[in-house]
Design a protein around this motif. Structure first.
Motif, PDB file in Angstrom:
ATOM      1  N   GLN A 126       1.137   8.243   0.075  1.00 33.33           N
ATOM      2  CA  GLN A 126       1.213   8.636  -1.337  1.00 33.33           C
ATOM      3  C   GLN A 126       1.683  10.078  -1.476  1.00 33.33           C
ATOM      4  O   GLN A 126       2.561  10.393  -2.290  1.00 33.33           O
ATOM      5  N   ILE A 127       1.071  10.982  -0.711  1.00 31.67           N
ATOM      6  CA  ILE A 127       1.393  12.410  -0.848  1.00 31.67           C
ATOM      7  C   ILE A 127       2.831  12.695  -0.422  1.00 31.67           C
ATOM      8  O   ILE A 127       3.516  13.539  -1.018  1.00 31.67           O
ATOM      9  N   SER A 128       3.309  11.998   0.607  1.00 33.07           N
ATOM     10  CA  SER A 128       4.681  12.205   1.074  1.00 33.07           C
ATOM     11  C   SER A 128       5.707  11.481   0.214  1.00 33.07           C
ATOM     12  O   SER A 128       6.898  11.539   0.496  1.00 33.07           O
ATOM     13  N   ARG A 129       5.236  10.789  -0.818  1.00 35.42           N
ATOM     14  CA  ARG A 129       6.096   9.993  -1.699  1.00 35.42           C
ATOM     15  C   ARG A 129       6.793   8.888  -0.897  1.00 35.42           C
ATOM     16  O   ARG A 129       7.972   8.583  -1.110  1.00 35.42           O
ATOM     17  N   GLY A 130       6.035   8.307   0.029  1.00 32.99           N
ATOM     18  CA  GLY A 130       6.572   7.225   0.835  1.00 32.99           C
ATOM     19  C   GLY A 130       6.676   5.930   0.040  1.00 32.99           C
ATOM     20  O   GLY A 130       6.270   5.856  -1.117  1.00 32.99           O
ATOM     21  N   VAL A 131       7.212   4.917   0.684  1.00 30.26           N
ATOM     22  CA  VAL A 131       7.385   3.630   0.006  1.00 30.26           C
ATOM     23  C   VAL A 131       6.024   3.025  -0.313  1.00 30.26           C
ATOM     24  O   VAL A 131       5.031   3.287   0.359  1.00 30.26           O
ATOM     25  N   SER A 132       5.984   2.226  -1.342  1.00 22.73           N
ATOM     26  CA  SER A 132       4.745   1.591  -1.774  1.00 22.73           C
ATOM     27  C   SER A 132       5.037   0.155  -2.172  1.00 22.73           C
ATOM     28  O   SER A 132       5.956  -0.106  -2.955  1.00 22.73           O
ATOM     29  N   GLY A 133       4.282  -0.775  -1.634  1.00 25.07           N
ATOM     30  CA  GLY A 133       4.478  -2.172  -1.975  1.00 25.07           C
ATOM     31  C   GLY A 133       5.571  -2.822  -1.153  1.00 25.07           C
ATOM     32  O   GLY A 133       6.315  -2.160  -0.415  1.00 25.07           O
TER      33      GLY A 133
END
Length: 201
Positions: free
Chosen positions: A135-142
């Protein structure tokens, strides 16, 4: 996450952010995977990009699940913090960041679920991605959908014990087939293994 087509179609232009710089580095490593040392006009030539400080570029770490190839192209261990635009976070042990490149060689879309992936340590234990770091690194989600003949690459962050040595990335992929006959029978690509372990050392 950065996406580009390997079929010659135009791809969206990424924003100039840390994630786009990351994607550029991933695409540089993709060049090694896609063109090797040859100069064939049948392959794209992607300019090389610098590797992040402390990261180890990897080559030859490829496995296939069905119609998708998965390549680990970068590894960084012993990270003591993840820093994002709105905060930072300390791991319980150490952060391990793995850069993975996927190429869909099939005619149908294939799904990739970042949350299912596991890093395997030398003692045989497995660890899933760190929600905080992703989340903090703005990584992929879902779940991510990889289009036909598309190249896709991004980072996976894991929180493992401080003294643990990582051995492999255990990839859970999509073994489904683009062949109509297989789809009618809900059958995977013949001989597909899922998951597969890609060595990190």
């Amino acid at each position: 996450m950065h996406r580009t087509s390997i079929s010659g179609q135009d791809a969206p232009r990424p924003a100039k952010t840390a994630s786009s710089r990351l994607a550029a580095a991933l695409l540089a490593s993709a060049a090694l995977v896609l063109i090797g040392c040859g100069s064939s006009p049948r392959h794209y030539k992607i300019p090389p990009q610098p590797v992040d400080d402390g990261e180890t570029p990897l080559s030859g770490r490829t496995a296939a699940i069905g119609e998708v190839t998965y390549t680990v192209i970068g590894l960084r261990t012993e990270l003591g913090e993840v820093i994002g635009s709105h905060g930072s976070w300390i791991p319980h042990g150490q952060y391990v960041r793995v850069r993975i490149l996927m190429v869909n060689n099939g005619r149908e879309r294939h799904d990739f679920a970042p949350g299912r992936q596991r890093v395997v340590t030398a003692d045989g234990k497995t660890y899933g991605p760190s929600t905080d770091a992703m989340q903090i690194s703005r990584g992929v989600s879902g779940t991510q959908s990889i289009a036909s003949h598309e190249l896709c690459a991004f980072d996976l962050w894991f929180d493992v014990p401080r003294k643990a040595a990582v051995r492999a990335l255990r990839v859970f992929g999509d073994p489904s087939s683009s062949r109509l006959g297989d789809q009618l029978k809900n059958a995977p690509v013949a001989g597909a293994r899922n998951p597969v372990d890609i060595p990190l050392k």
